[in-house]
Design a protein around this motif. Structure first.
Motif: not given
Length: 122
Positions: A33-40, A45-49
């Motif tokens: 399973a896959m996901a995208w995260f981001r970190q400003a 870091r936060e989960f986005v999809a």
């Protein structure tokens, strides 16, 4: 072992779109399973999809729902994140991640890419 490499980041104006790609090597992507995260900068870091193994189920947090779309092409060993209606607060380094257990924010992700920078100007 799977190696993940993100691409497609860049500078875009508010309201614009970007499509990120995450290419996998070393293992068959369909086993994860896959996901995208981001970190400003200065933020956690936060989960986005997230997307399941076959690509027929996805999950988004409310702050990106309707603007971001995750998809996958297992034949090409690639996961995508289409980002529309971008806002300055979407500025961050975006990472793809792989998990054997699920595609939600609270599962363990075993493998991570190096990240790609997305900057949204106002």
């Amino acid at each position: 072992q799977v190696d993940l490499v993100e691409s497609g980041g860049g500078l875009v104006r508010t309201g614009g779109s970007l499509r990120l790609s995450c290419s996998a090597s070393g293992s068959t992507l369909s086993t994860y399973a896959m996901a995208w995260f981001r970190q400003a900068v200065g933020k956690e870091r936060e989960f986005v999809a997230g997307i399941n193994w076959t690509g027929d189920s996805t999950y988004y947090p409310d702050h990106v729902k309707g603007r971001f779309t995750i998809s996958r092409d297992n034949a090409e060993n690639t996961v995508y994140l289409q980002m529309d209606s971008l806002k300055p607060e979407d500025t961050a380094v975006y990472y793809c991640a792989a998990s054997r257990y699920g595609y939600f924010s609270n599962v363990d992700y075993h493998y991570w890419g190096q990240g790609t920078q997305v900057t949204v100007s106002s």
